[in-house]
Design a protein around this motif. Structure first.
Motif, PDB file in Angstrom:
ATOM      1  N   GLN A  52      -6.930   0.424  -0.980  1.00 53.40           N
ATOM      2  CA  GLN A  52      -7.263  -0.690  -0.087  1.00 53.40           C
ATOM      3  C   GLN A  52      -8.394  -0.261   0.837  1.00 53.40           C
ATOM      4  OE1 GLN A  52      -3.934  -2.070   2.237  1.00 53.40           O
ATOM      5  NE2 GLN A  52      -4.949  -4.010   2.682  1.00 53.40           N
ATOM      6  N   ASP A  83      -5.480  -1.864  -5.150  1.00 52.78           N
ATOM      7  CA  ASP A  83      -4.929  -2.406  -3.907  1.00 52.78           C
ATOM      8  C   ASP A  83      -5.925  -3.388  -3.292  1.00 52.78           C
ATOM      9  OD1 ASP A  83      -3.417  -2.864  -1.702  1.00 52.78           O
ATOM     10  OD2 ASP A  83      -3.085  -0.742  -1.219  1.00 52.78           O
ATOM     11  N   GLU A  84      -5.656  -4.641  -3.447  1.00 50.22           N
ATOM     12  CA  GLU A  84      -6.498  -5.720  -2.913  1.00 50.22           C
ATOM     13  C   GLU A  84      -7.977  -5.535  -3.243  1.00 50.22           C
ATOM     14  OE1 GLU A  84      -5.521  -7.364   0.781  1.00 50.22           O
ATOM     15  OE2 GLU A  84      -3.506  -6.533   0.843  1.00 50.22           O
ATOM     16  N   THR A 122       0.836  -1.205   0.000  1.00 49.88           N
ATOM     17  CA  THR A 122       0.000   0.000   0.000  1.00 49.88           C
ATOM     18  C   THR A 122       0.872   1.257   0.000  1.00 49.88           C
ATOM     19  OG1 THR A 122      -1.741  -1.176   1.182  1.00 49.88           O
ATOM     20  CG2 THR A 122      -1.802   1.225   1.271  1.00 49.88           C
TER      21      THR A 122
HETATM   22 MG   LIG Z   1      -1.989  -2.852   2.022  1.00 50.24          MG
END
Ligand SMILES: [Mg+2]
Ligand SMILES: Nc1ncnc2c1ncn2[C@@H]1O[C@H](COP(=O)(O)OP(=O)(O)OP(=O)(O)O)[C@@H](O)[C@H]1O
Lengths: 231, 301
Positions: free
Chosen positions: A83, A156-157, A41
């Motif tokens: 994220q 991000d994810e 991140t």
């Molecule tokens: Mg992260």
């Protein structure tokens, strides 16, 4: 099109990233893998200009962007799916998308295109973002980033906490964007969820990137992953 | 009845001032201790403008109504860029910084404008008698007692405040700059990641907040007077109102202003002003204990 050249960055005096270098080409999916707290991140935030660099440079389409103020970076064509989604919760779906559209003054056509990818959002345009289901929220976070017609997409994810059918839907959109020529930097925890679509995989450990491999090599030899992630 | 009307006038002005404070806190997370000085500056500038304009009272006042808030807004934007931005909007340091701004504005005013309280003439001021009613042997009766009256100007203040508050609401909910302001308020970092120039939004918000205080002061200065120490009360009352109404909640702020001022007016008339202040402070304490998010504030994540 995206190039990180030995960047060092962190929060305040705590340095997290050490000499991280990577590149993303147009129409390529680069997957960034690493354990919790490895600095994935932080890498994304450094690209978006949300963290000051201690040294090194971020270049986009050959131009250094790390000296620009943060709010100028998305306008170059970089869409960010943070994220945890980070939607503007009290605003409606339509307003969240409008903020995405404003970045590069995109119009109705773009909105129609994006809603075509996520039809479930169309039925909920006037709903408050924080009342959407988890899956719908993730769709909105993706849609908001796509509204700026990104040439580079940072995700991000995006599949965190989603059921398989939802992961599949998001994966299809990612592949579609790649086929349209968008460069994609994708952070994921679950290797299996991305290995099938990634072109290359970069491993990051304790803020250093240790290796970048072709995804095909990893698909052929699964033990490589275990070695790099240490699981 | 008269107490109610007087209360409504001060409530309207207080609501404007408090909404400015609430907006700044809501979007920027800055506790602006200098807010009362922006109020004072509005009143003092109104006097200067009216004084320099000459002519009919309405000309000077009308001019002041535009010039004072705009000037104060510009000064505030300057203070934001030159001071608050420099301290990185750190909560504690902004409090100290705005205390500094408070004294600078106050002392500069004392040096230029002086220690006197000076009136500004209202643009119009017709006396409007108010009816009173009574139950007599003949039944219900209405009459207009001498001495029970308000002025057209006071009613206009209430009306104007209502219009301004409505405008602020529409600005926040219907316009593009309002959308940017709300997005910045909700998530500063993500706002940056979507190209919102947060620095500029902050400067605009700080200017609007101070401009609202200045506008409130221009409206009230024909009724009270312009004085370099007049900023203390509005600051304190605005804090009370914002805490009771819920930080960042516009309707809550307005209702709290009315509540505080009307009860203040009525209690002051029938009991004593001190009791009114004590009760207001008690109310703040109770709200802080039982509903820290304010009467109307939603729960924040
Ligand atoms: Mg992260
Ligand atoms: N705002 C912050 N201030 C100080 N340190 C931080 C901050 N955010 C993250 N860190 C630290 O930086 C390191 C890297 O965090 P980062 O969020 O980049 O990890 P990550 O690889 O994304 O992990 P995850 O897979 O859990 O999301 C961690 O040790 C974390 O504690």
């Amino acid at each position: 099109m995206l190039e990180l050249d030995a960047i060092n960055a962190g929060y305040g005096r705590a340095q997290i990233l050490r000499d991280v270098s990577l590149t993303v080409a147009p129409g390529e999916i680069l997957c960034l893998l690493g354990r919790n707290g490895a600095g994935k991140t932080t890498t994304m935030k450094a690209i978006m200009g949300l963290l000051p660099l201690m040294s090194g440079a971020v270049r986009f389409k050959g131009e250094p962007i790390s000296d620009l103020p943060a709010h100028r970076i998305p306008g170059l064509g970089i869409g960010y799916v943070p994220q945890g989604r980070r939607l503007f919760g009290e605003l409606t779906v339509a307003q969240n998308l409008e903020i995405g559209l404003m970045v590069r003054r995109a119009g109705r056509d773009t909105l129609e295109d994006v809603l075509g990818l996520f039809p479930r959002l169309r039925e909920r345009m006037q709903q408050r973002a924080d009342t959407l289901s988890g899956g719908e929220q993730q769709m909105l976070a993706m849609a908001r980033a796509l509204c700026l017609e990104p040439e580079l997409l940072l995700m991000d994810e995006p599949t965190e906490g989603l059921q398989p059918s939802m992961i599949e839907a998001i994966r299809q959109v990612v592949v579609l964007m790649r086929d349209r020529g968008t460069g994609i930097l994708l952070v994921e925890q679950r290797v299996d969820a991305v290995l099938s679509i990634a072109d290359r995989v970069a491993f990051i450990e304790n803020g250093r990137n240790v290796d970048t491999l072709d995804a095909s090599a990893l698909r052929a030899d699964h033990s490589l992953i275990e070695r790099h992630l240490g699981v | 009845m008269l107490a109610t009307l007087e209360g409504a006038v001060t409530a309207a002005v207080l609501a404007l001032t408090a909404v400015g404070l609430s907006l700044v806190f809501g979007v920027m997370r800055v506790v602006n201790v200098a807010h009362g000085e922006f109020f004072m500056l509005g009143a003092v500038l109104a006097w200067w403008v009216a004084h320099l304009a000459g002519g009919h009272a309405a000309v000077g006042f009308g001019l002041a109504l535009v010039v004072a808030p705009v000037l104060v807004g510009l000064i505030a934007a300057l203070a934001d860029v030159a001071v608050l931005k420099r301290v990185g909007y750190d909560p504690e340091r902004t409090i100290v910084a705005t205390i500094g701004i408070l004294y600078i504005i106050q002392q500069v005013t004392l040096m230029t404008y002086g220690p006197d309280a000076r009136p500004v003439e209202p643009p119009f001021n017709t006396r409007i008698p108010l009816p009173w009613f009574e139950f007599t042997d003949q039944g219900f009766a209405l009459y207009w007692p001498w001495g029970l009256s308000t002025t057209s100007y006071k009613l206009a203040v209430i009306g104007a405040s209502g219009v301004v508050l409505l405008t602020v609401r529409l600005l926040m909910t219907r316009t593009r700059i309002g959308l940017l302001m709300r997005a910045t308020q909700l998530d500063r970092e993500t706002a940056l990641a979507f190209g919102i120039p947060v620095d500029r939004v902050y400067a605009v918000v700080f200017a609007i907040g101070a401009g609202l205080a200045a506008l409130a002061a221009v409206l009230i200065v024909p009724i009270s007077q312009a004085h370099y120490l007049m900023g203390g009360d509005p600051l304190l009352l605005s804090f009370i109102v914002v805490i009771i109404g819920g930080l960042g909640s516009l309707p809550g702020t307005v209702v709290a202003a009315i509540l505080i001022r009307l009860s203040d007016g009525i209690i002051s008339v029938f009991f004593s002003p001190t009791l009114a202040k004590i009760l207001a402070t008690l109310l703040v304490a109770l709200v802080l204990v039982f509903r820290p998010q304010g009467l109307f504030g939603g729960a924040r994540a």
